[in-house]
Design a protein around this motif. Sequence first.
Motif, PDB file in Angstrom:
ATOM      1  N   HIS A 328      38.963  36.206  43.587  1.00 55.17           N
ATOM      2  CA  HIS A 328      38.782  34.949  44.191  1.00 55.17           C
ATOM      3  C   HIS A 328      38.703  33.688  43.348  1.00 55.17           C
ATOM      4  CE1 HIS A 328      38.106  37.061  48.116  1.00 55.17           C
ATOM      5  NE2 HIS A 328      37.709  38.117  47.202  1.00 55.17           N
ATOM      6  N   SER A 329      38.537  33.721  42.052  1.00 58.04           N
ATOM      7  CA  SER A 329      38.644  32.601  41.345  1.00 58.04           C
ATOM      8  C   SER A 329      38.806  32.985  39.947  1.00 58.04           C
ATOM      9  CB  SER A 329      37.323  32.030  41.334  1.00 58.04           C
ATOM     10  OG  SER A 329      36.105  32.644  40.764  1.00 58.04           O
ATOM     11  N   LEU A 330      39.413  31.807  38.911  1.00 62.37           N
ATOM     12  CA  LEU A 330      39.708  32.014  37.625  1.00 62.37           C
ATOM     13  C   LEU A 330      38.643  31.157  36.986  1.00 62.37           C
ATOM     14  CD1 LEU A 330      41.641  32.720  35.494  1.00 62.37           C
ATOM     15  CD2 LEU A 330      42.877  30.388  35.835  1.00 62.37           C
ATOM     16  N   SER A 331      37.975  31.801  35.859  1.00 63.01           N
ATOM     17  CA  SER A 331      37.092  31.286  35.028  1.00 63.01           C
ATOM     18  C   SER A 331      37.476  29.996  34.394  1.00 63.01           C
ATOM     19  CB  SER A 331      36.363  32.483  34.199  1.00 63.01           C
ATOM     20  OG  SER A 331      37.388  32.418  32.963  1.00 63.01           O
ATOM     21  N   PRO A 332      36.478  28.956  34.428  1.00 59.61           N
ATOM     22  CA  PRO A 332      36.845  27.831  33.523  1.00 59.61           C
ATOM     23  C   PRO A 332      37.331  28.059  32.231  1.00 59.61           C
ATOM     24  CG  PRO A 332      34.989  27.550  34.907  1.00 59.61           C
ATOM     25  CD  PRO A 332      35.058  29.115  34.937  1.00 59.61           C
ATOM     26  N   ALA A 333      36.508  29.164  31.463  1.00 57.53           N
ATOM     27  CA  ALA A 333      37.021  29.216  30.156  1.00 57.53           C
ATOM     28  C   ALA A 333      38.252  29.875  29.851  1.00 57.53           C
ATOM     29  CB  ALA A 333      35.855  30.313  29.515  1.00 57.53           C
ATOM     30  N   SER A 334      39.004  29.995  30.942  1.00 58.22           N
ATOM     31  CA  SER A 334      40.244  30.660  30.896  1.00 58.22           C
ATOM     32  C   SER A 334      41.363  29.258  30.605  1.00 58.22           C
ATOM     33  CB  SER A 334      40.721  31.485  31.955  1.00 58.22           C
ATOM     34  OG  SER A 334      40.016  32.534  32.032  1.00 58.22           O
ATOM     35  N   HIS A 335      40.798  28.085  30.961  1.00 59.93           N
ATOM     36  CA  HIS A 335      41.775  27.127  30.813  1.00 59.93           C
ATOM     37  C   HIS A 335      43.057  27.015  31.326  1.00 59.93           C
ATOM     38  CE1 HIS A 335      39.086  25.154  27.829  1.00 59.93           C
ATOM     39  NE2 HIS A 335      39.077  26.471  27.364  1.00 59.93           N
ATOM     40  N   GLY A 336      42.953  27.892  32.467  1.00 63.43           N
ATOM     41  CA  GLY A 336      43.922  27.822  33.593  1.00 63.43           C
ATOM     42  C   GLY A 336      44.969  29.314  33.165  1.00 63.43           C
ATOM     43  N   ASN A 337      44.650  29.741  32.199  1.00 72.63           N
ATOM     44  CA  ASN A 337      45.396  31.168  31.766  1.00 72.63           C
ATOM     45  C   ASN A 337      45.023  32.010  32.739  1.00 72.63           C
ATOM     46  OD1 ASN A 337      46.673  33.264  30.762  1.00 72.63           O
ATOM     47  ND2 ASN A 337      46.488  32.625  28.727  1.00 72.63           N
ATOM     48  N   ALA A 338      45.922  32.479  33.637  1.00 73.25           N
ATOM     49  CA  ALA A 338      45.506  33.483  34.592  1.00 73.25           C
ATOM     50  C   ALA A 338      46.521  34.741  34.437  1.00 73.25           C
ATOM     51  CB  ALA A 338      46.114  32.954  36.241  1.00 73.25           C
ATOM     52  N   SER A 339      46.589  35.235  33.207  1.00 70.74           N
ATOM     53  CA  SER A 339      47.218  36.418  32.824  1.00 70.74           C
ATOM     54  C   SER A 339      46.353  37.571  33.785  1.00 70.74           C
ATOM     55  CB  SER A 339      47.348  36.304  31.320  1.00 70.74           C
ATOM     56  OG  SER A 339      48.197  35.580  30.738  1.00 70.74           O
ATOM     57  N   GLY A 340      46.949  38.449  34.090  1.00 70.16           N
ATOM     58  CA  GLY A 340      46.193  39.684  34.626  1.00 70.16           C
ATOM     59  C   GLY A 340      46.128  39.382  35.987  1.00 70.16           C
ATOM     60  N   LEU A 341      46.592  38.337  36.620  1.00 74.18           N
ATOM     61  CA  LEU A 341      46.252  38.135  37.938  1.00 74.18           C
ATOM     62  C   LEU A 341      47.085  39.124  38.789  1.00 74.18           C
ATOM     63  CD1 LEU A 341      45.135  36.410  40.080  1.00 74.18           C
ATOM     64  CD2 LEU A 341      46.853  34.801  40.086  1.00 74.18           C
ATOM     65  N   GLY A 342      48.090  39.482  38.436  1.00 79.36           N
ATOM     66  CA  GLY A 342      49.093  40.275  39.132  1.00 79.36           C
ATOM     67  C   GLY A 342      48.398  41.802  39.210  1.00 79.36           C
ATOM     68  N   LEU A 343      47.199  42.037  38.710  1.00 81.22           N
ATOM     69  CA  LEU A 343      46.372  43.292  38.888  1.00 81.22           C
ATOM     70  C   LEU A 343      45.976  43.305  40.159  1.00 81.22           C
ATOM     71  CD1 LEU A 343      45.006  43.835  35.327  1.00 81.22           C
ATOM     72  CD2 LEU A 343      46.722  45.097  36.303  1.00 81.22           C
ATOM     73  N   ALA A 344      45.675  42.039  40.655  1.00 82.12           N
ATOM     74  CA  ALA A 344      45.032  41.987  41.940  1.00 82.12           C
ATOM     75  C   ALA A 344      46.130  42.110  43.178  1.00 82.12           C
ATOM     76  CB  ALA A 344      44.383  40.715  42.226  1.00 82.12           C
ATOM     77  N   ASP A 345      45.798  42.464  44.302  1.00 82.61           N
ATOM     78  CA  ASP A 345      46.491  42.414  45.391  1.00 82.61           C
ATOM     79  C   ASP A 345      46.448  41.235  46.288  1.00 82.61           C
ATOM     80  OD1 ASP A 345      47.221  45.385  45.097  1.00 82.61           O
ATOM     81  OD2 ASP A 345      45.244  45.501  45.183  1.00 82.61           O
ATOM     82  N   VAL A 346      45.309  40.560  46.480  1.00 80.08           N
ATOM     83  CA  VAL A 346      45.066  39.457  47.505  1.00 80.08           C
ATOM     84  C   VAL A 346      44.086  38.393  46.705  1.00 80.08           C
ATOM     85  CG1 VAL A 346      44.798  38.860  49.729  1.00 80.08           C
ATOM     86  CG2 VAL A 346      45.038  41.164  49.366  1.00 80.08           C
ATOM     87  N   ILE A 347      44.713  37.145  46.942  1.00 81.89           N
ATOM     88  CA  ILE A 347      43.835  36.080  46.550  1.00 81.89           C
ATOM     89  C   ILE A 347      43.793  34.947  47.390  1.00 81.89           C
ATOM     90  CG2 ILE A 347      44.393  36.404  44.057  1.00 81.89           C
ATOM     91  CD1 ILE A 347      46.219  33.963  44.439  1.00 81.89           C
TER      92      ILE A 347
END
Length: 454
Positions: A328-347
């Motif tokens: 449901h969200s990306l951590s601020p410390a990731s600075h927009g790097n959403a690597s691994g998001l594809g492990l999820a099914d729905v957002i």
Amino acid sequence: MPAPTDPPTPTSSSPSGARRSSWGPFEAIRGLRPAGRLPQVTPIRRILSDLPASADPYAEARAALEPLRSRIAPDARIAVTAGSRGIHDLVPVVKAAVDWLEEAGAAPFVIPAMGSHGGATADGQREMLEGLGITPESVGCPIEATMETVIVGTLPDGTEVHHDAIAAKADGVLLVNRVKPHTDFRGPIESGIAKILAIGLGNHAGAASLHAGGIPALGGNIEAAARMVVAQGKILGGLAILENAHEQTASVELLTADGIAEAAENALLQRASSLLGRLPFDELDVLVIDELGKDKSGAGMDTNVIGRCWVHGIPEFESPSIAAISVHSLSPASHGNASGLGLADVIPARLLEQIDLHASYVNALTSGAGGARRSRLPMVMEDDEAAVLAAVTMSGRRHWSELRLARIRDTLSPNELMVTPALLTEAAERFDLEITGTARDLAPAGTLGGWSER
């Protein structure tokens, strides 16, 4: 009340107050909403006793370094690495290393050891260090960064071994990293001191070179590359941080140079694996994860926790078995790097606005086979509730009154959950789980509810 017995069908009704910002091509999902009502959830906690914990990581790190004192020459420029995300006591351990080196007569400085992260730029990596709390003020020494490398050799399969150009010119290098199971592969050496040396200090070129041979070869290449750099004679050793299932520092130990990528590091890995936090359920229909990010895991979500690897050539986990995952969200410390998001099914759609595609794709391309499936975009729904409804709809559970759904904050925190009645009944019969709150709606007004009592 439970949802209908038959699987629900999508409707076009949209919740009041839905955000009206433009979603570009994703405007097509506006109003697409699976029918049904989610069961309420109740907070529970896993009871973990007798976990080892360091009373003072700073003092423990300083004490661990004492065997190296005879190797520190006056005014020697010693590079201390920092870069791995999600380490609970990274700042005090790095600070301890800097203070100890200064007292031993050296001139320490910190260098990023992040491979391709931070957009594969020196400035980006300095920014990421700052986000981790590593600044000249917090650790008491300068920070030097570059993407330049020197090639120290070539592995038998033709892989070039790169080493940070600043580290190569230093009089010595002290590695700092957490030791834990890797998210991509299994082997005698996984995530730890050898990895921070071979990949972290390989910068973008080195990380890409080692990953290019595919994930099945990555573990062996990390070991061989680390040994090759150690053979240059400038690696003093590594401060290995082990964490318990509460993400607290369990211990800080010195791994001498001759133990890197060898049996001594494997022994630390075995200890770390025994301390790893895991979900208390082996089978779930749906796992709701509030947040993913590079500060949670190199894969955004720890694959050891969610039971999904999704890397070509690597066997999948036997457990846990999870039918559908919503994030449901990306951590601020990731600075927009959403690597691994594809492990999820729905957002939910709002997560799209948090993604820096350039940073995400640089990371994915550098990871090679590790980024191919994990960089895909999951199904996008209008809000949090719709995302969870979609996950439940696709989970294969016909009777929602039997739904095995759990919610966690992130994969660093698998011991605190909210669970549906089917899991609550199981939790009530287990000695290692306790109920910590009362039932509440999972997503009131379309957004995830808070964790505190209401």
